[in-house]
Design an enzyme around this catalytic site. Structure first.
Site, PDB file in Angstrom:
ATOM      1  N   ASP A 126       1.666   5.903   8.602  1.00 45.52           N
ATOM      2  CA  ASP A 126       2.670   5.686   7.571  1.00 45.52           C
ATOM      3  C   ASP A 126       2.550   6.704   6.448  1.00 45.52           C
ATOM      4  O   ASP A 126       1.804   7.681   6.548  1.00 45.52           O
ATOM      5  CB  ASP A 126       2.581   4.263   7.027  1.00 45.52           C
ATOM      6  CG  ASP A 126       1.348   4.035   6.178  1.00 45.52           C
ATOM      7  OD1 ASP A 126       0.318   4.671   6.447  1.00 45.52           O
ATOM      8  OD2 ASP A 126       1.404   3.205   5.249  1.00 45.52           O
TER       9      ASP A 126
ATOM     10  N   ARG B 249      -1.772   2.864   7.582  1.00 44.74           N
ATOM     11  CA  ARG B 249      -1.273   2.020   8.669  1.00 44.74           C
ATOM     12  C   ARG B 249      -1.211   2.811   9.962  1.00 44.74           C
ATOM     13  O   ARG B 249      -1.234   4.035   9.969  1.00 44.74           O
ATOM     14  CB  ARG B 249       0.117   1.465   8.327  1.00 44.74           C
ATOM     15  CG  ARG B 249       0.111   0.576   7.101  1.00 44.74           C
ATOM     16  CD  ARG B 249       1.497   0.087   6.754  1.00 44.74           C
ATOM     17  NE  ARG B 249       1.464  -0.588   5.462  1.00 44.74           N
ATOM     18  CZ  ARG B 249       1.978  -1.783   5.219  1.00 44.74           C
ATOM     19  NH1 ARG B 249       2.599  -2.435   6.170  1.00 44.74           N
ATOM     20  NH2 ARG B 249       1.898  -2.326   4.022  1.00 44.74           N
TER      21      ARG B 249
ATOM     22  N   LYS C 154      -7.408  -0.041   4.447  1.00 50.38           N
ATOM     23  CA  LYS C 154      -7.093   0.089   5.858  1.00 50.38           C
ATOM     24  C   LYS C 154      -6.949   1.569   6.181  1.00 50.38           C
ATOM     25  O   LYS C 154      -6.719   2.377   5.292  1.00 50.38           O
ATOM     26  CB  LYS C 154      -5.839  -0.699   6.217  1.00 50.38           C
ATOM     27  CG  LYS C 154      -4.626  -0.518   5.320  1.00 50.38           C
ATOM     28  CD  LYS C 154      -3.547  -1.517   5.705  1.00 50.38           C
ATOM     29  CE  LYS C 154      -2.335  -1.433   4.783  1.00 50.38           C
ATOM     30  NZ  LYS C 154      -2.523  -2.149   3.523  1.00 50.38           N
TER      31      LYS C 154
END
Length: 542
Positions: free
Chosen positions: A276, A281, A375
């Site tokens: 992303d 992500r 993340k």
């Protein structure tokens, strides 16, 4: 020279799950960005002489705000700023820099997976010294300060040359422009078996990595093409652009459809992945198999010891509440801790810092571990390639083997985007009123076993987070979850999560929406979703 500038507070600067996100024209208002940055500094203590990391995903308005932030950091008393060359730092790379160089904290300028451009989205969030997003007590303090702020401080000086790696001075503060990729790539080499992955790619396994015109391009080129030997061009859309080249940088089946179709074609690559806007992500797809983020978390956890950095095993798994329970079954078999948290990576921070969890994930295409406090999209992609190399199996073989062992959690998320905010809030309020009456009710073959508005008691610091999503659980392990998203910039996004557990391997090849059809219908019946939202169908199904 330090200037003190008079300003007027804005009343709309409440940070969401990942900082403050607004359209660029909003951020471009007089003193808007300055007010929020000063509110961050005013809400912190003990940073005099310390290091602040600054970087972003390269989206429109990134460079302008970085220059403001550098000058304001100097005026506020920071001793040093580390900033990525070109203003670039992926979110996981920024977390790594904060941790590796023991910085006080960092400003990450991104709106994650949201579009970029002159009239699109921008964002600012603060990360603390552990490398993770600021906890609610800090973001609440920042918001309180934004409502009353009347001055900000800034150094009156020329802009820093962000494109030249080196060290500069501004009003006595050191500014170090760093290679944004080197430290992150080095960390990945420590965690994964690059020799085995290199051999996998040399054996003829073809990969396609789509950076979607966003921040991971330079990272992916360095890691996959330069260090792992993938052919030039294996990384697509590799140049970070202010408008992401027109891409909506959200790695899902809608916005990364071209990559998905290519991998699924007869002559396409064997493995595909997308990242992303800010690189935190990921989407993973193999020939004949899309990997849901929930399954990806479970499979990475089940195979963690195949990667050198996790060879000793993992302490526990954490997942956001809406994420499927697939990982729970792995934790049960491994006899390790399993933690269910609210949505938002910041809720994993305490568990990671305390050594309770090693691997974490969210259904919104986010997976990561204790190597950073964010993340990490490319980390997940490398983990999949490591697993493929170690097992000598394709993505589809790995996923089907996992389902055979643990059962399959059919799972889907239906997003209703840019719904009128009042209508969305009314829907949630009506659902809350219904909660006490739902247990015991039957909808076709489905009987409600339990219903609540999820609240989380942090096992480390004892903090409580309420109203984190409406859960309706049915007998047999099926459930639907309703939640308003905090990542958009206009209107409200209603997210509906639908899940069914299927232990019977002979029923693992049903099309997902078909397998969930009765639950989807019941979700609408209970919530009156279509009528209240004014929508006949979701905007996005993942």
């Amino acid at each position: 020279m330090i200037k003190t500038v008079s300003t007027t507070p804005y009343q709309d600067q409440k940070p969401g799950t990942s900082g403050l996100r607004k359209k660029v024209p909003v951020f471009a208002q007089e003193n808007y960005a300055e007010n929020f940055i000063q509110a961050i500094f005013d809400s912190l203590e003990g940073f005099a002489g310390k290091t602040l990391v600054i970087g972003g995903d390269g989206r429109y308005y990134n460079r302008e705000v970085i220059q403001k932030a550098i000058k304001m950091a100097a005026a506020s008393g920071f001793g040093k700023v580390m900033v990525g060359q070109g203003g670039i730092l992926s979110t996981p790379a920024a977390s790594n820099i904060i941790r590796k160089y023991h910085a006080f904290g960092g400003l990450i300028l991104s709106a994650s997976h949201n579009p970029g451009g002159p009239n699109e989205d921008f964002g600012i969030k603060y990360n603390t010294g552990n490398g993770g997003p600021a906890p609610e007590k800090i973001t609440d303090a920042i918001y309180a300060r934004t409502k009353v702020i009347d001055t900000y401080k800034i150094v009156d000086s020329a802009d820093i040359d962000l494109d030249e790696v080196g060290t500069f001075k501004i009003s006595g503060m050191e500014v170090q422009v760093i290679d944004p990729v080197a430290d992150y790539a080095e960390l990945m080499e420590q965690l994964f078996d690059f020799v085995a992955i290199r051999a996998l790619l040399a054996s003829g396994v073809r990969i396609a990595i789509d950076s979607m015109g966003a921040v991971t391009g330079p990272y992916a080129v360095e890691i996959f093409e330069n260090r792992l030997g993938a052919p030039e061009g294996s990384v697509r859309n590799a140049t970070p652009l202010p408008d992401f080249g027109g891409h909506h940088p959200d790695p899902n089946l809608v916005h990364a459809k071209e990559l998905y179709d290519d991998v699924m074609s007869k002559s396409g690559p064997h493995f595909g992945a997308a990242s992303d806007g800010d690189g935190d992500r990921n989407m993973v797809v193999g020939k004949g198999m899309f990997v849901t983020p929930s399954d990806s978390l479970a499979i990475i956890a089940a195979n963690a010891t195949l990667a050198p950095g996790y060879a000793k095993g993992i302490a526990g798994i954490a997942r956001s509440m809406p994420t499927s329970a697939a990982a729970d079954r792995v934790a049960e078999k491994l006899k390790i801790g399993m933690y269910e948290t609210p949505t938002g990576w910041k809720f994993f921070g305490n568990l990671l810092d305390a050594g309770k969890a090693t691997v974490c994930g969210e259904e919104s295409f986010g997976t990561g571990s204790d190597h950073v406090r964010e993340k990490d999209g490319l980390w997940a992609v490398l983990f999949w390639l490591n697993i493929m190399a170690a097992r000598n199996e394709s993505v589809a073989e790995i996923v089907k083997s996992h389902w055979a062992e643990y059962g399959r959690n059919y799972y889907s998320r239906h997003d209703y985007e840019e719904v009128d905010s009042d209508a969305a809030n009314a829907l949630v309020a009506a659902l809350r009123e219904k909660l006490p009456t739902l247990p015991g009710q039957t909808f076709g073959a489905l009987k409600v076993e339990f219903a609540d508005d999820f609240a989380y008691l942090d096992p480390i610091d004892g903090s409580v987070s309420k109203n984190q999503g409406i859960r309706i659980l049915f007998e047999g392990g099926s459930r639907v979850v309703f939640r308003l998203s905090g990542t958009g910039t206009s209107g409200a996004t209603i997210r509906v999560y639908v899940e069914r557990y299927e232990p019977d391997a002979s029923r693992h090849d049903i099309e997902t929406q078909t397998a969930l059809a009765d639950l989807i219908a019941v979700a609408d019946e209970i919530s009156d979703l279509k009528k209240r939202s004014g929508r006949d169908a979701p905007t996005v199904i993942t």
